[in-house]
Design an enzyme around this catalytic site. Structure first.
Site, mmCIF file in Angstrom:
data_model
loop_
_atom_site.group_PDB
_atom_site.id
_atom_site.type_symbol
_atom_site.label_atom_id
_atom_site.label_comp_id
_atom_site.label_asym_id
_atom_site.label_seq_id
_atom_site.Cartn_x
_atom_site.Cartn_y
_atom_site.Cartn_z
ATOM 1 N N HIS A 97 0.839 -1.194 0.000
ATOM 2 C CA HIS A 97 0.000 0.000 0.000
ATOM 3 C C HIS A 97 0.878 1.249 0.000
ATOM 4 O O HIS A 97 1.514 1.560 1.013
ATOM 5 C CB HIS A 97 -0.919 0.006 1.226
ATOM 6 C CG HIS A 97 -2.020 -0.998 1.165
ATOM 7 N ND1 HIS A 97 -2.482 -1.682 2.271
ATOM 8 C CD2 HIS A 97 -2.760 -1.446 0.122
ATOM 9 C CE1 HIS A 97 -3.471 -2.499 1.922
ATOM 10 N NE2 HIS A 97 -3.646 -2.375 0.614
ATOM 11 N N TYR B 159 3.322 -0.027 5.136
ATOM 12 C CA TYR B 159 3.791 -1.236 5.837
ATOM 13 C C TYR B 159 2.931 -2.477 5.656
ATOM 14 O O TYR B 159 2.739 -3.252 6.594
ATOM 15 C CB TYR B 159 3.961 -0.973 7.339
ATOM 16 C CG TYR B 159 4.523 0.370 7.698
ATOM 17 C CD1 TYR B 159 5.743 0.807 7.188
ATOM 18 C CD2 TYR B 159 3.831 1.224 8.552
ATOM 19 C CE1 TYR B 159 6.261 2.059 7.515
ATOM 20 C CE2 TYR B 159 4.337 2.474 8.888
ATOM 21 C CZ TYR B 159 5.552 2.890 8.358
ATOM 22 O OH TYR B 159 6.044 4.127 8.685
ATOM 23 N N HIS B 160 2.459 -2.729 4.443
ATOM 24 C CA HIS B 160 1.607 -3.902 4.214
ATOM 25 C C HIS B 160 2.091 -4.754 3.036
ATOM 26 O O HIS B 160 1.309 -5.067 2.137
ATOM 27 C CB HIS B 160 0.162 -3.455 3.958
ATOM 28 C CG HIS B 160 -0.429 -2.647 5.060
ATOM 29 N ND1 HIS B 160 -1.420 -1.690 4.860
ATOM 30 C CD2 HIS B 160 -0.169 -2.642 6.399
ATOM 31 C CE1 HIS B 160 -1.732 -1.136 6.015
ATOM 32 N NE2 HIS B 160 -0.999 -1.693 6.966
ATOM 33 N N PRO B 161 3.341 -5.192 3.005
ATOM 34 C CA PRO B 161 3.803 -6.019 1.885
ATOM 35 C C PRO B 161 3.157 -7.405 1.915
ATOM 36 O O PRO B 161 2.922 -7.977 2.981
ATOM 37 C CB PRO B 161 5.319 -6.097 2.114
ATOM 38 C CG PRO B 161 5.470 -5.955 3.598
ATOM 39 C CD PRO B 161 4.397 -4.986 4.017
#
Length: 530
Positions: free
Chosen positions: A293, A467-469
């Site tokens: 994101h 921070y959403h890999p």
């Protein structure tokens, strides 16, 4: 228990998924489980006190502090990718927000067993929600989910401003409807962070059939032919190995699970040969399909002492808040910083939101790695929930201790820029609403930005991950998928991947709760297979 060299299950990675698996699998006293974690125990004040996020995100205390390769879409900048290096993984350093994404996300995966109807029971199994008791929520699960403990009046200002800008309030982003603005629920209890390690793992570490090895960095999965038989790891400078009688389970996250597969000989054979690694299984999609994101932050200065800052009066108030925290377990020390937010549509015709907002009661710039956070102010993040850009994770070298090469390819798909420009405008309209008038002292960085071209330029200068890999060990039923619907690595035996890397498409929201759900579901798969 004294560690032995042989266990039924060896779980690599003590993050959110790994903690769930170690706890659930060890419920059966007839099996033995070993959990390997490269970091420490995750019991310090920086984890327990929510405001510790200001120190754990920007600094390498319990954080891998990864960086991306230079991103052409971001003017050649290297993005910052903090990931937890401690039991609890990123649940020990994140903003503690409990969201699940949109129901349609899981249906759109198109993978048998993973529709929203089929994953909802696992969300409910894991959740202990203190306020909401209905068909969408659990109230007795290990993971405490509570309303904020901060009592910050700026949250009400944000909600009023959002209403003035035309948005509806939503008291539950995880219920029947996702769209709207509201206060986030958080994985806290009594004003303290409850990481997944604290909820699932720490209470059961005395089980005689569970061994947890901290400061143990996995180097590779060991194979006999195409059967995973154990894990080689490094601890205190010494190489050691463990045997897995039943399964090896990788739960090292969207960056390090694919890295471990590659180091173990599973991936694109040409790439493996270039690094001098033996090929166990040609699986070209390992490390591909990286999604994240991308986020942009609008920031306003303010004189309000309800906002975090480093002024003398602000520091004095924070000191007083320490005593309030000790008395009441409430106040500023309980903040997750991103206290409120929402899910909005960039186009009213869309079937589901494609923009997420995080309203922060502080100046949040460059991941807190500059002195800007000492200013009093508030920030509003806008991120692209359904990115079209696809990146990859590859090896930097054959050295298992080296960081992987992370290339999200941010803004490589033009649609993402178009959505983020709309997100910028939606966020600015909220911050420009009358409710914020008494608190505004000037917009930082973007005050003169007006045209679409100027917004695009500002995005390329300051945007980065929220921070959403996910997605780098894609699940599916096709021949190209890395794992099958039960998360078994295709082409080999006794090896699974269980973490956010298995998502075929990134969900539209924060990823911690979905990762816990994935692990809960995987635990059932593994128990049934035994």
């Amino acid at each position: 228990m004294t560690p032995t060299d042989s266990f039924d299950y060896v779980v690599v990675g003590g993050g959110s998924a790994g903690c769930v698996l170690a706890a659930r699998l060890s419920e059966d006293p007839a099996v033995s489980v070993c959990l390997l974690e490269a970091g420490g125990a995750g019991t310090g004040w920086g984890v327990k006190i929510p405001l510790g996020i200001m120190f754990t995100v920007p600094a390498p205390f319990i954080n891998w502090c990864f960086k991306t390769v230079p991103q052409p879409g971001l003017n050649g900048r290297r993005g910052y990718q903090p990931r937890g290096r401690v039991l609890g993984g990123s649940s020990a350093i994140n903003a503690m927000i409990y969201t699940r994404g949109h129901a349609s996300d899981y249906d759109a995966w198109g993978v048998p067993g993973w529709s929203y109807k089929e994953v909802l029971p696992y969300f409910r199994r894991s959740e202990g929600n203190a306020r909401i008791h209905d068909a969408y929520h659990g109230d007795s699960g290990p993971l405490p989910v509570n309303d904020l403990y901060t009592d910050n009046p700026m949250d009400k200002v944000f909600l009023e401003a959002a209403r003035q800008a035309g948005h509806v309030e939503n008291p539950d982003f995880n219920g029947a409807t996702q769209e709207g603005v509201g206060l986030y629920q958080v994985t806290q209890q009594n004003g303290e962070r409850w990481s997944v390690a604290r909820t699932y793992l720490h209470p059961v570490m005395s089980r005689p059939n569970l061994t947890v090895l901290n400061h143990a960095h996995a180097r590779r999965v060991l194979f006999t032919g195409k059967r995973a038989t154990g894990v080689e790891y490094q601890r205190r400078g010494k190489r050691e190995s463990l045997q897995a009688r039943r399964e090896v389970i990788l739960s090292a996250g969207a960056f390090q699970s694919p890295q471990l597969l590659l180091l173990s000989g599973i991936g694109d054979s040409k790439q493996l040969q270039e690094f001098g690694l033996p090929v166990v299984q040609h699986l070209p999609e390992v490390g591909e399909n990286l999604q994240d994101h991308l986020d942009f932050t609008l920031i306003h200065r303010s004189s309000s002492l309800d906002l975090l800052g480093g002024s003398p009066r602000g520091v004095l108030k924070l000191i007083r808040q320490v005593f309030r925290f000790r008395r009441e377990r409430r106040g500023m020390l309980t903040t997750n910083v991103a206290e409120a937010g929402g899910f909005l549509k960039s186009d009213p015709k869309l079937p589901a939101p494609d923009i997420q907002l995080h309203f922060c009661t502080a100046v949040v710039h460059n991941h807190g790695r500059t002195l800007a956070h000492l200013l009093h102010g508030y920030s509003l993040h806008a991120c692209v929930l359904r990115p079209k850009s696809r990146g990859r994770v590859t090896l930097a070298s054959a050295d298992p201790l080296a960081a992987p090469l992370i290339d999200p390819k941010f803004l490589s798909a033009p649609q993402d820029m178009a959505v983020l420009v709309k997100g910028f405008k939606l966020a600015r309209a909220i911050l420009g609403a009358p409710a914020f008038a008494p608190y505004r002292k000037g917009e930082l960085f973007t005050a003169k930005v007006q045209t679409d071209a100027e917004i695009e330029a500002a995005i390329r200068v300051r945007a980065d991950t929220i921070y959403h890999p996910a997605g780098t060990c894609r699940m599916g039923t096709d021949t190209g998928a890395v794992v099958d619907p039960e998360l078994r690595v295709n082409g080999v035996q006794n090896l699974r991947v269980v973490d956010a890397s298995i998502m075929p498409v990134l969900i539209a929201g924060n990823t911690n709760a979905p990762t816990v759900m994935i692990a809960e579901k995987a635990a059932d798969f593994i128990r049934k297979a035994s």
